[in-house]
Design a protein around this motif. Sequence first.
Motif, PDB file in Angstrom:
ATOM      1  N   LEU A  84      -2.840   0.568  10.830  1.00  0.00           N
ATOM      2  CA  LEU A  84      -2.379  -0.581  10.061  1.00  0.00           C
ATOM      3  C   LEU A  84      -1.580  -1.552  10.919  1.00  0.00           C
ATOM      4  O   LEU A  84      -1.581  -2.765  10.655  1.00  0.00           O
ATOM      5  CB  LEU A  84      -1.556  -0.115   8.863  1.00  0.00           C
ATOM      6  N   GLU A  85      -0.903  -1.041  11.940  1.00  0.00           N
ATOM      7  CA  GLU A  85      -0.196  -1.957  12.845  1.00  0.00           C
ATOM      8  C   GLU A  85      -1.181  -2.857  13.580  1.00  0.00           C
ATOM      9  O   GLU A  85      -0.908  -4.049  13.791  1.00  0.00           O
ATOM     10  CB  GLU A  85       0.667  -1.161  13.819  1.00  0.00           C
ATOM     11  N   LEU A  86      -2.321  -2.293  13.988  1.00  0.00           N
ATOM     12  CA  LEU A  86      -3.358  -3.127  14.596  1.00  0.00           C
ATOM     13  C   LEU A  86      -3.813  -4.202  13.608  1.00  0.00           C
ATOM     14  O   LEU A  86      -3.969  -5.375  13.974  1.00  0.00           O
ATOM     15  CB  LEU A  86      -4.552  -2.269  15.014  1.00  0.00           C
ATOM     16  N   ALA A  87      -4.023  -3.802  12.363  1.00  0.00           N
ATOM     17  CA  ALA A  87      -4.495  -4.754  11.354  1.00  0.00           C
ATOM     18  C   ALA A  87      -3.494  -5.887  11.138  1.00  0.00           C
ATOM     19  O   ALA A  87      -3.888  -7.051  10.975  1.00  0.00           O
ATOM     20  CB  ALA A  87      -4.776  -4.021  10.050  1.00  0.00           C
ATOM     21  N   THR A  88      -2.193  -5.575  11.132  1.00  0.00           N
ATOM     22  CA  THR A  88      -1.206  -6.637  10.933  1.00  0.00           C
ATOM     23  C   THR A  88      -1.137  -7.559  12.151  1.00  0.00           C
ATOM     24  O   THR A  88      -0.853  -8.751  11.999  1.00  0.00           O
ATOM     25  CB  THR A  88       0.193  -6.064  10.645  1.00  0.00           C
ATOM     26  N   ARG A  89      -1.380  -7.014  13.335  1.00  0.00           N
ATOM     27  CA  ARG A  89      -1.404  -7.887  14.525  1.00  0.00           C
ATOM     28  C   ARG A  89      -2.597  -8.827  14.489  1.00  0.00           C
ATOM     29  O   ARG A  89      -2.494  -9.993  14.873  1.00  0.00           O
ATOM     30  CB  ARG A  89      -1.444  -7.050  15.807  1.00  0.00           C
ATOM     31  N   ARG A  90      -3.732  -8.297  14.039  1.00  0.00           N
ATOM     32  CA  ARG A  90      -4.953  -9.105  14.036  1.00  0.00           C
ATOM     33  C   ARG A  90      -5.056 -10.010  12.804  1.00  0.00           C
ATOM     34  O   ARG A  90      -5.736 -11.034  12.838  1.00  0.00           O
ATOM     35  CB  ARG A  90      -6.173  -8.182  14.112  1.00  0.00           C
ATOM     36  N   MET A  91      -4.412  -9.636  11.711  1.00  0.00           N
ATOM     37  CA  MET A  91      -4.441 -10.446  10.481  1.00  0.00           C
ATOM     38  C   MET A  91      -3.010 -10.649   9.979  1.00  0.00           C
ATOM     39  O   MET A  91      -2.645 -10.170   8.894  1.00  0.00           O
ATOM     40  CB  MET A  91      -5.279  -9.760   9.406  1.00  0.00           C
ATOM     41  N   PRO A  92      -2.165 -11.335  10.736  1.00  0.00           N
ATOM     42  CA  PRO A  92      -0.750 -11.447  10.350  1.00  0.00           C
ATOM     43  C   PRO A  92      -0.522 -12.206   9.049  1.00  0.00           C
ATOM     44  O   PRO A  92       0.555 -12.100   8.462  1.00  0.00           O
ATOM     45  CB  PRO A  92      -0.131 -12.197  11.540  1.00  0.00           C
ATOM     46  N   ASP A  93      -1.525 -12.948   8.584  1.00  0.00           N
ATOM     47  CA  ASP A  93      -1.371 -13.710   7.349  1.00  0.00           C
ATOM     48  C   ASP A  93      -1.791 -12.937   6.113  1.00  0.00           C
ATOM     49  O   ASP A  93      -1.661 -13.452   4.990  1.00  0.00           O
ATOM     50  CB  ASP A  93      -2.206 -14.998   7.438  1.00  0.00           C
ATOM     51  N   HIS A  94      -2.306 -11.712   6.284  1.00  0.00           N
ATOM     52  CA  HIS A  94      -2.840 -10.959   5.148  1.00  0.00           C
ATOM     53  C   HIS A  94      -1.743 -10.077   4.552  1.00  0.00           C
ATOM     54  O   HIS A  94      -1.396  -9.017   5.087  1.00  0.00           O
ATOM     55  CB  HIS A  94      -4.026 -10.095   5.597  1.00  0.00           C
ATOM     56  N   GLY A  95      -1.222 -10.504   3.420  1.00  0.00           N
ATOM     57  CA  GLY A  95      -0.091  -9.795   2.826  1.00  0.00           C
ATOM     58  C   GLY A  95      -0.397  -8.372   2.435  1.00  0.00           C
ATOM     59  O   GLY A  95       0.467  -7.486   2.551  1.00  0.00           O
ATOM     60  N   ARG A  96      -1.605  -8.104   1.958  1.00  0.00           N
ATOM     61  CA  ARG A  96      -1.921  -6.753   1.476  1.00  0.00           C
ATOM     62  C   ARG A  96      -1.788  -5.736   2.606  1.00  0.00           C
ATOM     63  O   ARG A  96      -1.329  -4.608   2.386  1.00  0.00           O
ATOM     64  CB  ARG A  96      -3.349  -6.734   0.919  1.00  0.00           C
ATOM     65  N   THR A  97      -2.198  -6.100   3.812  1.00  0.00           N
ATOM     66  CA  THR A  97      -2.079  -5.174   4.934  1.00  0.00           C
ATOM     67  C   THR A  97      -0.617  -4.862   5.226  1.00  0.00           C
ATOM     68  O   THR A  97      -0.255  -3.708   5.470  1.00  0.00           O
ATOM     69  CB  THR A  97      -2.757  -5.763   6.183  1.00  0.00           C
ATOM     70  N   TRP A  98       0.225  -5.886   5.161  1.00  0.00           N
ATOM     71  CA  TRP A  98       1.656  -5.660   5.376  1.00  0.00           C
ATOM     72  C   TRP A  98       2.235  -4.757   4.277  1.00  0.00           C
ATOM     73  O   TRP A  98       3.088  -3.904   4.548  1.00  0.00           O
ATOM     74  CB  TRP A  98       2.398  -6.998   5.389  1.00  0.00           C
ATOM     75  N   GLU A  99       1.757  -4.945   3.055  1.00  0.00           N
ATOM     76  CA  GLU A  99       2.229  -4.114   1.956  1.00  0.00           C
ATOM     77  C   GLU A  99       1.853  -2.656   2.178  1.00  0.00           C
ATOM     78  O   GLU A  99       2.681  -1.744   2.000  1.00  0.00           O
ATOM     79  CB  GLU A  99       1.644  -4.607   0.637  1.00  0.00           C
ATOM     80  N   LEU A 100       0.601  -2.409   2.583  1.00  0.00           N
ATOM     81  CA  LEU A 100       0.160  -1.041   2.849  1.00  0.00           C
ATOM     82  C   LEU A 100       0.965  -0.416   3.978  1.00  0.00           C
ATOM     83  O   LEU A 100       1.349   0.756   3.911  1.00  0.00           O
ATOM     84  CB  LEU A 100      -1.333  -1.030   3.188  1.00  0.00           C
ATOM     85  N   LEU A 101       1.234  -1.197   5.021  1.00  0.00           N
ATOM     86  CA  LEU A 101       2.028  -0.676   6.136  1.00  0.00           C
ATOM     87  C   LEU A 101       3.446  -0.355   5.677  1.00  0.00           C
ATOM     88  O   LEU A 101       4.022   0.675   6.059  1.00  0.00           O
ATOM     89  CB  LEU A 101       2.044  -1.687   7.283  1.00  0.00           C
ATOM     90  N   GLY A 102       4.014  -1.207   4.839  1.00  0.00           N
ATOM     91  CA  GLY A 102       5.350  -0.930   4.313  1.00  0.00           C
ATOM     92  C   GLY A 102       5.378   0.344   3.486  1.00  0.00           C
ATOM     93  O   GLY A 102       6.307   1.158   3.602  1.00  0.00           O
ATOM     94  N   ASN A 103       4.365   0.531   2.643  1.00  0.00           N
ATOM     95  CA  ASN A 103       4.301   1.762   1.847  1.00  0.00           C
ATOM     96  C   ASN A 103       4.223   2.991   2.751  1.00  0.00           C
ATOM     97  O   ASN A 103       4.842   4.027   2.466  1.00  0.00           O
ATOM     98  CB  ASN A 103       3.078   1.727   0.932  1.00  0.00           C
ATOM     99  N   LEU A 104       3.436   2.883   3.818  1.00  0.00           N
ATOM    100  CA  LEU A 104       3.295   4.004   4.741  1.00  0.00           C
ATOM    101  C   LEU A 104       4.608   4.290   5.455  1.00  0.00           C
ATOM    102  O   LEU A 104       5.034   5.453   5.553  1.00  0.00           O
ATOM    103  CB  LEU A 104       2.187   3.697   5.751  1.00  0.00           C
ATOM    104  N   TYR A 105       5.249   3.253   5.973  1.00  0.00           N
ATOM    105  CA  TYR A 105       6.548   3.437   6.624  1.00  0.00           C
ATOM    106  C   TYR A 105       7.534   4.131   5.674  1.00  0.00           C
ATOM    107  O   TYR A 105       8.255   5.062   6.063  1.00  0.00           O
ATOM    108  CB  TYR A 105       7.138   2.085   7.021  1.00  0.00           C
TER     109      TYR A 105
END
Length: 326
Positions: free
Chosen positions: A231-252
């Motif tokens: 998911l960290e790769l996904a947030t680097r490649r799609m920094p504007d996509h909120g859902r990916t950040w949300e999933l990463l936050g849930n995982l953290y």
Amino acid sequence: VTAASPADRSPMPLYYMAWYLLGVARLRLGDLQGARDAGAQSLKRAGTAALGHGLIGRARALDGDFQGALESFTDALAGGGADWTRLFERIVLSTYGLGQAQAAVNLSQQANRSGSLRLLTHVLPGLASERGLGSTVRRVSEWLAEPEFEFLEVGIALAELGLYRDAVNLLEAWAVTAASPADRSPMPLYYMAWYSERLGEDAQVARWLQQARETEGAHVFPSRPEAVPVLELATRRMPDHGRTWELLGNLYAGLGRVEEAREAWRTAADRDPALSIARRGLGLAAWHIDDDLETAATWLAAARDANPADLTLARDLGRVLMRSCL
């Protein structure tokens, strides 16, 4: 301490276990030689020798030395490795990685005839034939209670030994080819992007991430530590996509990395006003960690407004408002 003799309280067993754990950390960080060196230290005590052999085997496989990996996993099994099933599977995969596909298939089928319900040995014959992978995936999916979890587990097992291409092929066969668009989940696609990145295939990374972006899926809550770099790769490649950040936050948050979770949730909330889970996470953190009921109420009200149909959000907000009146 009370029951053990002074000799049994020796720190030496912990010393060799510490070497093993250091090796695991180095392996996670990509330091393959450091992992092998630490694993070699853990071989010096019988209680950690099997773990050490297994660690060295994983490092060798990631370095492309499947013959050495096979020898290490065999030594771990012969040395009384407690995780017999996982060691057997790594022997199967090392054999497969050596190019001895039929021998790996024979080992898998032998395990299956003995009653194994482990997914890896059931899908490996399909991986070995490629043309039979689709029918294999459809067949085994019928008896899996949690197919996404099980297929991701096998993908991780393949990737742990550097078999990234096979991990992508397996997940594509199940999550893309066999699944209808309505049944697709983003997590397999995120993993496929990460495996493609390990293969150096940038166009495929972009392809799978775009598909993940377009696949919302319901009840997606990643929990495995292996999903962090994915998911960290996904947030680097799609920094504007909120859902990916949300999933990463849930995982953290699930892994106890609360401050990183809050940062990811804030980013998600900034990117997408419709993300209720990120706002709820920020509200609960303000409530239970900061004891800041005013901030908690603000975030939970925003979460409720983002998803009025979720009565859990109204409940949480009500509890905070009631507490603030006490």
